[in-house]
Design a protein around this motif. Structure first.
Motif, PDB file in Angstrom:
ATOM      1  N   ASP A 245      34.128  80.838   5.234  1.00 44.34           N
ATOM      2  CA  ASP A 245      34.885  81.155   6.449  1.00 44.34           C
ATOM      3  C   ASP A 245      35.374  79.857   7.101  1.00 44.34           C
ATOM      4  O   ASP A 245      34.563  79.046   7.551  1.00 44.34           O
ATOM      5  N   PRO A 246      36.682  79.651   7.203  1.00 41.98           N
ATOM      6  CA  PRO A 246      37.182  78.399   7.787  1.00 41.98           C
ATOM      7  C   PRO A 246      36.909  78.286   9.273  1.00 41.98           C
ATOM      8  O   PRO A 246      36.950  77.183   9.832  1.00 41.98           O
TER       9      PRO A 246
ATOM     10  N   ASP B 170      32.275  73.557   0.670  1.00 48.73           N
ATOM     11  CA  ASP B 170      33.629  73.114   0.350  1.00 48.73           C
ATOM     12  C   ASP B 170      34.211  73.952  -0.789  1.00 48.73           C
ATOM     13  O   ASP B 170      35.375  74.381  -0.734  1.00 48.73           O
TER      14      ASP B 170
ATOM     15  N   ARG C  93      35.110  77.444   0.556  1.00 54.29           N
ATOM     16  CA  ARG C  93      36.314  77.406   1.400  1.00 54.29           C
ATOM     17  C   ARG C  93      37.574  77.292   0.551  1.00 54.29           C
ATOM     18  O   ARG C  93      38.602  77.928   0.835  1.00 54.29           O
ATOM     19  N   ARG C  94      37.514  76.488  -0.478  1.00 54.47           N
ATOM     20  CA  ARG C  94      38.690  76.317  -1.331  1.00 54.47           C
ATOM     21  C   ARG C  94      38.996  77.584  -2.132  1.00 54.47           C
ATOM     22  O   ARG C  94      40.159  77.932  -2.348  1.00 54.47           O
TER      23      ARG C  94
ATOM     24  N   ARG D 262      38.218  80.645  -1.084  1.00 55.33           N
ATOM     25  CA  ARG D 262      38.717  81.590  -0.086  1.00 55.33           C
ATOM     26  C   ARG D 262      40.199  81.339   0.207  1.00 55.33           C
ATOM     27  O   ARG D 262      40.977  82.285   0.402  1.00 55.33           O
ATOM     28  N   ALA D 263      40.595  80.090   0.213  1.00 51.15           N
ATOM     29  CA  ALA D 263      41.986  79.740   0.508  1.00 51.15           C
ATOM     30  C   ALA D 263      42.948  80.255  -0.567  1.00 51.15           C
ATOM     31  O   ALA D 263      44.158  80.363  -0.309  1.00 51.15           O
ATOM     32  N   ARG D 264      42.447  80.577  -1.757  1.00 47.20           N
ATOM     33  CA  ARG D 264      43.314  81.112  -2.808  1.00 47.20           C
ATOM     34  C   ARG D 264      43.692  82.567  -2.545  1.00 47.20           C
ATOM     35  O   ARG D 264      44.517  83.132  -3.245  1.00 47.20           O
ATOM     36  N   GLN D 265      43.031  83.192  -1.554  1.00 42.46           N
ATOM     37  CA  GLN D 265      43.336  84.570  -1.137  1.00 42.46           C
ATOM     38  C   GLN D 265      43.173  85.572  -2.282  1.00 42.46           C
ATOM     39  O   GLN D 265      44.015  86.437  -2.501  1.00 42.46           O
TER      40      GLN D 265
END
Length: 316
Positions: free
Chosen positions: A114-115, A132, A135-136, A138-141
């Motif tokens: 969760d950012p 880390d 988060r990375r 998660r950022a790929r959606q």
């Protein structure tokens, strides 16, 4: 012992590949390890460099975006550091010693990258690096892959406690128990997931639950772990004897000598590889493009593990 593995194991009959950005990613990932403090001694850095996680990742994922290859490489680096801390540095000598670290890492996983959440406190470099990675991802959606990765890493951490309990009690597990737990302690499944993240068009969650596909996925993980066990057996026997190797469990359960246990382990791998080829051919015949992509990633991983093991100093 590497010579035995080379002579006794059937070479996977799959094409070999290597990502063109392997060397670039190796340098970037080594910088990530140093920056986050995952390793802070020359010896530790040399050990990881000799393991060459970028080479394994580049062979397992020979195409796809560079940033996703980098993510896979960083995960493999994290797994190597965690494994070495448990196996060689004493963290996994007993469950009571390992449990606080596992609890802190599980807390990191519960955040799901969760950012908006604050950076994890008191988790040490292992926790910071794991956060880390989450988060990375998660950022790929790709939420399904994120949830799968978190679940698989939980299984990995809890399986390390099983290993620690065995070490403390000087217990050698039975072969069936070992094979089941090795799928988790090997860190293969989260590595599969990040390889899937590097590709589009893979099977939807409902298709992934198909029993034939799930069984092939498990067999691919087994083959990678058994290959690893045979290549690493000599080093483990000579430097840090441990019950967590297929050869050791076969010897203990069947009362076999070392040579017979080695040959039995190699036969298990070779028979498994033949079974894998048959099952893969049956699935490939469906003509489903998503399944074909899935089969390619698992095939690449099996071949990559064998080729990487031939040269990695991790097993010397």
């Amino acid at each position: 012992m590497r010579s035995f593995a080379v002579s006794a194991l059937r070479e996977p009959p799959f094409p070999a590949g290597r990502h063109a950005a392997a060397d670039l990613v190796a340098a970037e990932s080594a910088g990530w390890v140093r920056e986050l403090g995952l390793l802070d001694t020359p010896a530790g850095l040399r050990r990881l460099s000799g393991a060459n996680p970028a080479e394994l990742a580049a062979r397992a994922c020979p195409d796809g975006p560079v940033e996703r290859l980098r993510l896979l490489t960083d995960l493999i680096s994290w797994l190597f550091v965690m494994d070495d801390a448990c196996d060689e540095d004493g963290l996994g000598a007993s469950p009571t010693r390992l449990a606080p670290t596992v609890a802190r890492l599980l807390d990191v996983l519960d955040r799901h990258g969760d950012p908006a959440a604050p950076a994890p406190a008191d988790t040490g470099p292992l926790g910071v690096a794991l956060d880390d990675l989450c988060r990375r991802v998660r950022a790929r959606q790709r939420p399904t892959l994120l949830l799968r990765l978190v679940s698989q890493l939980r299984e990995y951490l809890l399986a390390l406690l099983w290993e620690a309990a065995n070490r403390e009690q000087r217990r050698v597990p039975g072969v069936a128990e070992y094979v089941q737990m090795r799928r988790h302690t090997g860190g293969v499944r989260p590595s599969f997931t990040l390889t899937d993240l590097a590709h589009d068009g893979l099977p939807a969650p409902g298709r992934r639950a198909d029993p034939a596909l799930a069984a092939l996925d498990a067999l691919a993980a087994d083959l990678i772990c058994w290959c690893n066990d045979l290549f690493s057996y000599g080093k483990e026997r000579d430097t840090a004897p441990d019950a967590h190797n297929l050869v050791v469990t076969i010897a203990a359960e069947g009362g076999r000598d070392e040579e017979a246990a080695l040959r039995a382990a190699a036969t298990r791998f070779n028979d498994g590889l033949a079974a894998y080829a048959e099952r893969e051919a049956a699935l490939a015949a469906t003509g489903d493009e998503a399944v074909q992509a899935f089969l390619t990633t698992r095939r690449n991983w099996i071949r990559a593990t064998y080729d990487w093991s031939l040269a990695a100093s991790r097993y010397v």
